[in-house]
Design a protein around this motif. Structure first.
Motif, PDB file in Angstrom:
ATOM      1  N   ASP A  71       1.121  -1.082   0.292  1.00  0.00           N
ATOM      2  CA  ASP A  71      -0.186   0.205  -0.078  1.00  0.00           C
ATOM      3  C   ASP A  71       1.113   1.540   0.233  1.00  0.00           C
ATOM      4  O   ASP A  71       0.270   2.348  -0.754  1.00  0.00           O
ATOM      5  CB  ASP A  71      -0.894  -0.474   1.198  1.00  0.00           C
ATOM      6  N   ASP A  72       2.124   0.931   0.691  1.00  0.00           N
ATOM      7  CA  ASP A  72       2.757   2.031   1.147  1.00  0.00           C
ATOM      8  C   ASP A  72       3.574   2.424   0.279  1.00  0.00           C
ATOM      9  O   ASP A  72       3.919   3.213  -0.928  1.00  0.00           O
ATOM     10  CB  ASP A  72       3.586   2.126   2.097  1.00  0.00           C
ATOM     11  N   SER A  73       4.124   1.574  -0.975  1.00  0.00           N
ATOM     12  CA  SER A  73       3.867   1.209  -1.996  1.00  0.00           C
ATOM     13  C   SER A  73       4.237   2.520  -3.329  1.00  0.00           C
ATOM     14  O   SER A  73       4.412   3.701  -4.110  1.00  0.00           O
ATOM     15  CB  SER A  73       5.337   0.205  -2.390  1.00  0.00           C
ATOM     16  N   ARG A  74       2.608   1.550  -3.159  1.00  0.00           N
ATOM     17  CA  ARG A  74       1.476   2.218  -4.395  1.00  0.00           C
ATOM     18  C   ARG A  74       1.044   3.742  -3.789  1.00  0.00           C
ATOM     19  O   ARG A  74       0.945   4.725  -4.769  1.00  0.00           O
ATOM     20  CB  ARG A  74      -0.148   1.592  -4.031  1.00  0.00           C
ATOM     21  N   TRP A  75       0.827   4.533  -2.657  1.00  0.00           N
ATOM     22  CA  TRP A  75       0.871   5.381  -2.485  1.00  0.00           C
ATOM     23  C   TRP A  75       1.964   6.221  -2.479  1.00  0.00           C
ATOM     24  O   TRP A  75       1.872   7.795  -3.640  1.00  0.00           O
ATOM     25  CB  TRP A  75       0.366   5.861  -0.982  1.00  0.00           C
ATOM     26  N   LEU A  76       3.332   5.956  -3.115  1.00  0.00           N
ATOM     27  CA  LEU A  76       4.619   6.897  -2.818  1.00  0.00           C
ATOM     28  C   LEU A  76       4.141   6.973  -4.672  1.00  0.00           C
ATOM     29  O   LEU A  76       4.796   7.949  -4.648  1.00  0.00           O
ATOM     30  CB  LEU A  76       5.670   5.983  -2.184  1.00  0.00           C
ATOM     31  N   THR A  77       4.284   6.021  -5.527  1.00  0.00           N
ATOM     32  CA  THR A  77       4.266   6.056  -6.626  1.00  0.00           C
ATOM     33  C   THR A  77       3.729   7.018  -7.039  1.00  0.00           C
ATOM     34  O   THR A  77       3.791   7.727  -7.859  1.00  0.00           O
ATOM     35  CB  THR A  77       4.094   4.470  -7.006  1.00  0.00           C
ATOM     36  N   HIS A  78       2.095   6.827  -6.608  1.00  0.00           N
ATOM     37  CA  HIS A  78       0.855   8.234  -7.209  1.00  0.00           C
ATOM     38  C   HIS A  78       1.658   8.912  -6.523  1.00  0.00           C
ATOM     39  O   HIS A  78       1.562  10.634  -7.428  1.00  0.00           O
ATOM     40  CB  HIS A  78       0.066   7.623  -5.906  1.00  0.00           C
ATOM     41  N   GLU A  79       2.317   9.593  -5.201  1.00  0.00           N
ATOM     42  CA  GLU A  79       2.626  10.727  -5.221  1.00  0.00           C
ATOM     43  C   GLU A  79       3.917  11.973  -5.953  1.00  0.00           C
ATOM     44  O   GLU A  79       3.648  12.638  -6.260  1.00  0.00           O
ATOM     45  CB  GLU A  79       3.277  11.175  -3.767  1.00  0.00           C
ATOM     46  N   VAL A  80       4.865  10.077  -6.533  1.00  0.00           N
ATOM     47  CA  VAL A  80       5.772  10.925  -7.022  1.00  0.00           C
ATOM     48  C   VAL A  80       5.690  11.251  -8.623  1.00  0.00           C
ATOM     49  O   VAL A  80       6.496  11.949  -8.826  1.00  0.00           O
ATOM     50  CB  VAL A  80       6.593   9.637  -6.943  1.00  0.00           C
ATOM     51  N   LYS A  81       4.628  10.803  -8.750  1.00  0.00           N
ATOM     52  CA  LYS A  81       3.588  11.109 -10.323  1.00  0.00           C
ATOM     53  C   LYS A  81       3.011  12.342 -10.194  1.00  0.00           C
ATOM     54  O   LYS A  81       3.622  12.931 -11.169  1.00  0.00           O
ATOM     55  CB  LYS A  81       2.835  10.320 -10.827  1.00  0.00           C
ATOM     56  N   LYS A  82       2.501  12.498  -9.004  1.00  0.00           N
ATOM     57  CA  LYS A  82       1.572  13.464  -9.469  1.00  0.00           C
ATOM     58  C   LYS A  82       2.840  14.812  -8.921  1.00  0.00           C
ATOM     59  O   LYS A  82       2.916  16.094 -10.151  1.00  0.00           O
ATOM     60  CB  LYS A  82       1.369  14.129  -7.734  1.00  0.00           C
ATOM     61  N   ILE A  83       4.023  14.719  -8.770  1.00  0.00           N
ATOM     62  CA  ILE A  83       5.254  16.202  -8.342  1.00  0.00           C
ATOM     63  C   ILE A  83       5.396  16.213  -9.361  1.00  0.00           C
ATOM     64  O   ILE A  83       6.115  17.534  -9.964  1.00  0.00           O
ATOM     65  CB  ILE A  83       5.740  15.282  -7.155  1.00  0.00           C
ATOM     66  N   ASN A  84       5.918  15.035 -10.300  1.00  0.00           N
ATOM     67  CA  ASN A  84       6.232  15.335 -11.752  1.00  0.00           C
ATOM     68  C   ASN A  84       5.960  15.778 -12.379  1.00  0.00           C
ATOM     69  O   ASN A  84       5.882  16.200 -13.624  1.00  0.00           O
ATOM     70  CB  ASN A  84       7.187  14.066 -11.771  1.00  0.00           C
TER      71      ASN A  84
END
Length: 360
Positions: A71-84
């Protein structure tokens, strides 16, 4: 790697801090964060992402010696994409050796897992391959030391024994609170490890380091001051840190100026030391991770009354305590302050006048 700012989150044991010691010898701007397992990881990642959004410059997230849940890995992937998409060019890399992260490692290409090496050794090898790396002469030996003790390779006797002493050096370095003083605590531990490596090639190195630990700690806190006990040197250092953070950590209750600390402990000594050094404060309150409060004053206001109004606690006018019901443990100071200020806002409108009014 292009010139990015590295935001480095690592574990709070010898292996975790040693990953950050390795990265210290790369020539990039770096911010260190440290976390234990559990809910703290998400809070520290949140803080890291907030800082990256504020900075809006290209960045690199490096996570070492910590495994993330799916869950944390999915969440972090999503947050990094938003920042990019919205802020800057952000890259993400995790280097770990705990098998419990296997599910995430299979799914995410940024999640590197190798159970055969310590996180320090993985980080060392990765840094040599992917970063500019100004490797000091002692580094390879030190990495082998951490690898031996973290994987419990007792057959590597020389490295293993030295690693045990280094592990105790980190585990027993508790003079600074790592939530209140995150940067200073990280600097303290890394400084001690940098001093520890100076003994690494000496005869009977484990014994030599074991005998030097107390002096290394005192030298760090002593700065240019006269020698004293470790307790007194550390207390004076902590009081200075509290003073430097006054703007952020001041609270007010019914016109009285207070100071809010979190998890510092030793309130009788540290609290009274702070009130003596900064007499403009009427009281200081230290909240523990479990929500117990320890309050001190210096004849300016009754902290027994404050404790009663905040938490049905009690004590003496200058020394009191209590427990905040429903307190939620936090791993960021700003979240703690939000909880306490909510209590203040709730209580100010219903509680009576405090005793020991300040004189005009």
């Amino acid at each position: 790697m292009t010139n990015r700012t590295i935001h480095h989150l690592s574990h709070i044991d010898l292996d975790g801090y040693s990953c950050q010691l390795v990265m210290k010898y790369t020539p990039y701007k770096k911010f260190n964060y440290n976390s234990n397992y559990g809910a703290e990881i998400r809070q520290k990642l949140d803080l890291m992402l907030e800082n990256i959004r504020k900075d809006k410059t290209d960045a690199y997230i490096l996570i070492t010696d910590l495994n993330l849940t799916a869950d944390d890995s999915r969440w972090l992937t999503h947050e990094v994409k938003k920042i990019n998409d919205q802020y800057c060019n952000l890259k993400l890399q995790l280097l770990d050796h705990h098998g419990s992260g296997a599910q995430s490692a299979k799914k995410f290409d940024w999640y590197y897992l190798d159970e055969g090496r310590s996180a320090t050794k993985i980080t060392y090898d990765f840094a040599k391959e992917h970063f500019e790396f100004n490797e000091p002469q002692w580094m390879k030996k030190y990495v082998d030391v951490v690898n031996a003790v973290d994987l419990w390779l007792q057959e590597e006797h020389e490295n293993f024994e030295y690693g045990k002493v280094c592990m105790r050096l980190v585990n027993e370095t508790r003079e600074l609170n790592r939530i209140m003083f995150a940067d200073e605590d990280s600097h303290y531990k890394l400084s001690l490890l940098q001093e520890a490596v100076k003994c690494i090639h000496e005869p009977k190195a484990p014994i030599l380091l074991d005998e030097k630990i107390h002096r290394l700690k005192k030298d760090f806190f002593r700065e240019d001051e006269e020698d004293n006990t470790l307790d007194n040197l550390a207390t004076k250092y902590v009081v200075k840190l509290l003073g430097k953070a006054r703007n952020e950590k001041t609270i007010y209750y019914k016109g009285y100026r207070g100071y809010l600390s979190y998890g510092v402990g030793n309130t009788s000594i540290v609290g009274n030391g702070f009130l003596t050094a900064y007499p403009e404060y009427d009281f200081i309150v230290d909240v523990s991770y479990r929500g117990t409060m320890s309050l001190r004053a210096n004849n300016q206001v009754s902290v027994a009354q404050i404790s009663k109004e905040w938490a049905n606690g009690g004590g003496h006018p200058n020394a009191a305590g209590g427990r905040i019901m429903g307190f939620k443990e936090q791993y960021r100071y700003d979240k703690v302050k939000q909880q306490i200020e909510q209590i203040i806002n709730d209580k100010e409108s219903v509680a009576g006048d405090l005793e020991y009014k300040k004189e005009d």
